[in-house]
Design an enzyme around this catalytic site. Structure first.
Site, PDB file in Angstrom:
ATOM      1  N   SER A   1       0.849  -1.187   0.000  1.00  0.00           N
ATOM      2  CA  SER A   1       0.000   0.000   0.000  1.00  0.00           C
ATOM      3  C   SER A   1       0.889   1.243   0.000  1.00  0.00           C
ATOM      4  O   SER A   1       1.745   1.384   0.874  1.00  0.00           O
ATOM      5  CB  SER A   1      -0.898   0.010   1.247  1.00  0.00           C
ATOM      6  OG  SER A   1      -1.783  -1.088   1.241  1.00  0.00           O
TER       7      SER A   1
ATOM      8  N   GLY B   1      -0.299   4.569  -0.088  1.00  0.00           N
ATOM      9  CA  GLY B   1      -1.089   5.766   0.187  1.00  0.00           C
ATOM     10  C   GLY B   1      -1.783   6.262  -1.072  1.00  0.00           C
ATOM     11  O   GLY B   1      -2.298   5.474  -1.868  1.00  0.00           O
TER      12      GLY B   1
ATOM     13  N   GLY C   1      -1.200   4.787  -4.683  1.00  0.00           N
ATOM     14  CA  GLY C   1      -1.760   3.535  -5.187  1.00  0.00           C
ATOM     15  C   GLY C   1      -1.249   2.309  -4.470  1.00  0.00           C
ATOM     16  O   GLY C   1      -0.788   2.369  -3.323  1.00  0.00           O
TER      17      GLY C   1
ATOM     18  N   GLY D   1      -5.726  -0.117   4.951  1.00  0.00           N
ATOM     19  CA  GLY D   1      -4.853  -1.181   4.484  1.00  0.00           C
ATOM     20  C   GLY D   1      -5.414  -2.556   4.780  1.00  0.00           C
ATOM     21  O   GLY D   1      -5.242  -3.500   3.991  1.00  0.00           O
ATOM     22  N   ASP D   2      -6.103  -2.682   5.904  1.00  0.00           N
ATOM     23  CA  ASP D   2      -6.724  -3.961   6.256  1.00  0.00           C
ATOM     24  C   ASP D   2      -7.882  -4.271   5.309  1.00  0.00           C
ATOM     25  O   ASP D   2      -8.076  -5.420   4.899  1.00  0.00           O
ATOM     26  CB  ASP D   2      -7.222  -3.916   7.698  1.00  0.00           C
ATOM     27  CG  ASP D   2      -6.135  -3.471   8.659  1.00  0.00           C
ATOM     28  OD1 ASP D   2      -4.979  -3.904   8.486  1.00  0.00           O
ATOM     29  OD2 ASP D   2      -6.438  -2.680   9.581  1.00  0.00           O
TER      30      ASP D   2
END
Length: 315
Positions: A220, A222, A225, A251-252
């Site tokens: 990830s 931010g 992308g 992110g999860d």
């Protein structure tokens, strides 16, 4: 079924505030209480997608009981591991401009018996799981090699495992070849020991993690992308976001989207990007439902924009 393992869960309180002024009385405009921890968030996102999930986590005290009740109310099967210490409580302050300040407590100190009970609980509930996800920081009492042992046990049972952690715990686990690791840009930089300033830097760092043992890297980045790098190649995905409301658990949500779409290839990356983009538009750590997703807005390509800058220098 996706089984998640959260060694250091939490009770998360998120307050929305106009701005954060140190030393002043700040009046919240919104408040949420959610079960927290990275693996817990993955289970919440999987459940929101309409899939079965089992959450294995140590729970203790009144906060632990409330975490179990909140997960049960969301249709998540809880496999609790009773511990003597109280489950930690975390606080997040979300400002109107999207800046998030988090205060995370350390969590209880797990005894050797509680540590072994945690591993045994994973074993007892893992049968039939499509994926096992182990995520987040390790509580006191668990050394960096604990995740490595869990990865080894999962593979010995013939199952697939996705790992989302950082620092020494990530590096120790790589020797057991986790099927997927999901770092962000800062965690990638820490893992390779150098700053990352472009998507190309992140791509190179992901290749280093693969060379060290990861079978696939879902990174990830931010607003820059997401990257997926595996034995079949590398892909880059983006989606527009009108306004960031909270990035807690984004992110999860991305990892959950990746796994419910099969956990492999550009189609799974597209699902990860869609879930992550939807999550940042929701308050607190609310996980997106299918109605929140906009798959048509996602772009996935094998043409990696290696010169695109990351948001600040990671690392």
């Amino acid at each position: 079924m996706i089984l998640t393992v959260t060694p250091n869960p939490s009770l998360d309180r998120t307050y929305e505030v106009p701005s954060l002024d140190r030393g002043e009385v700040v009046r919240a405009t919104g408040e949420r209480v959610d079960p927290g921890g990275k693996g817990v968030n993955v289970s919440r996102a999987v459940a929101a997608a309409g899939r079965r999930t089992v959450a294995v986590l140590p729970l203790g005290g009144a906060p632990g009981a409330l975490v179990a009740d909140l997960l049960d109310a969301q249709g998540i099967e809880v496999a609790p591991v009773p511990v003597t210490g109280a489950t930690r409580s975390n606080i997040a302050l979300a400002e109107a401009d999207g800046v998030l300040t988090k205060i995370n407590a350390p969590g209880p100190d797990l005894t050797p018996a509680e540590q072994e009970n945690l591993l045994d609980t994973v074993r007892r509930h893992a049968a039939g799981a499509d994926w096992i996800v182990c995520s987040g920081s390790l509580p006191r009492g668990l050394g960096p090699a604990w995740y490595a042992e869990l990865v080894a046990r999962v593979h010995a049972a013939g199952l697939r495992i996705a790992l989302d952690t950082s620092g020494p715990a990530l590096l120790a686990a790589l020797r057991e070849h986790p099927d997927v690791v999901k770092p962000n840009a800062e965690e990638l930089a820490e893992a390779v020991g150098r700053p990352l300033t472009t998507v190309g830097d992140a791509l190179n760092a992901a290749e280093v993690l693969r060379g060290t043992g990861a079978r696939a890297v879902l990174a990830s980045l931010g607003s820059a992308g997401q990257l997926l790098v595996d034995a079949d190649g590398a892909w880059y995905g983006t989606a527009p976001v009108a306004a960031v409301r909270s990035n807690v658990g984004a992110g999860d949500a991305s990892l959950a989207g990746f796994l419910v779409a099969g956990g492999r290839g550009p189609e799974a990356l597209a699902s990860a990007v869609a879930h992550g983009a939807a999550a940042v538009c929701l308050p607190g750590s609310v996980m997106p439902t299918p109605a929140d997703l906009d798959p048509a807005a996602v772009t996935v390509t094998a043409d990696i924009p290696v010169d695109r800058p990351l948001d600040g220098a990671a690392g």
